[in-house]
Design an enzyme around this catalytic site. Structure first.
Site, PDB file in Angstrom:
ATOM      1  N   GLU A   1       0.820  -1.214   0.000  1.00  0.00           N
ATOM      2  CA  GLU A   1       0.000   0.000   0.000  1.00  0.00           C
ATOM      3  C   GLU A   1       0.854   1.265   0.000  1.00  0.00           C
ATOM      4  O   GLU A   1       0.546   2.218  -0.696  1.00  0.00           O
ATOM      5  CB  GLU A   1      -0.944   0.016   1.206  1.00  0.00           C
ATOM      6  CG  GLU A   1      -2.123  -0.916   1.079  1.00  0.00           C
ATOM      7  CD  GLU A   1      -3.086  -0.542  -0.034  1.00  0.00           C
ATOM      8  OE1 GLU A   1      -3.280   0.654  -0.316  1.00  0.00           O
ATOM      9  OE2 GLU A   1      -3.653  -1.476  -0.639  1.00  0.00           O
TER      10      GLU A   1
ATOM     11  N   ASP B   1      -6.355   8.614   0.285  1.00  0.00           N
ATOM     12  CA  ASP B   1      -5.871   7.497   1.086  1.00  0.00           C
ATOM     13  C   ASP B   1      -4.684   7.971   1.913  1.00  0.00           C
ATOM     14  O   ASP B   1      -3.800   8.662   1.400  1.00  0.00           O
ATOM     15  CB  ASP B   1      -5.446   6.335   0.193  1.00  0.00           C
ATOM     16  CG  ASP B   1      -6.606   5.733  -0.579  1.00  0.00           C
ATOM     17  OD1 ASP B   1      -7.751   5.854  -0.119  1.00  0.00           O
ATOM     18  OD2 ASP B   1      -6.360   5.123  -1.634  1.00  0.00           O
TER      19      ASP B   1
END
Length: 107
Positions: A31, A47
């Site tokens: 990620e 995010d």
């Protein structure tokens, strides 16, 4: 990576909801490459942090219609101590499992 493993273990991720520690470490790596201050645009909102937690559903950055289910400002997810990120990730995993992260399924 070793610091991340140590912190994740201290914060209770090893075996959390039946997933080994490696699942969480792998997800964080893919990620964000373990970059705690990473912010990127998403389809809706942004995010944040090591787990790239989305502002529409999970944290508050002022995204219109945001739900803030982790009850945390998104800026708290950018801290090096990872406590807020891990707590929010735990809620996400309890709610939706690790499948919430496309990278978990891919890698």
């Amino acid at each position: 990576r070793c610091d991340v493993v140590r912190i994740f273990k201290q914060e209770g991720l090893d075996g959390f909801e039946g997933f080994s520690l490696g699942n969480y470490v792998c997800t964080a790596y893919w990620e964000s490459r373990f970059k705690t201050h990473r912010v990127r645009s998403a389809d809706t909102g942004k995010d944040y942090g090591i787990f790239q937690i989305n502002s529409f559903k999970w944290c508050d950055d002022g995204t219109p219609g945001g739900k803030n289910q982790c009850n945390v400002p998104c800026s708290d997810l950018l801290q090096d101590n990872l406590k807020a990120s891990v707590e929010c990730a735990k809620l996400i995993v309890k709610t939706d499992g690790l499948k919430s992260w496309d990278t978990w399924g891919s890698y």
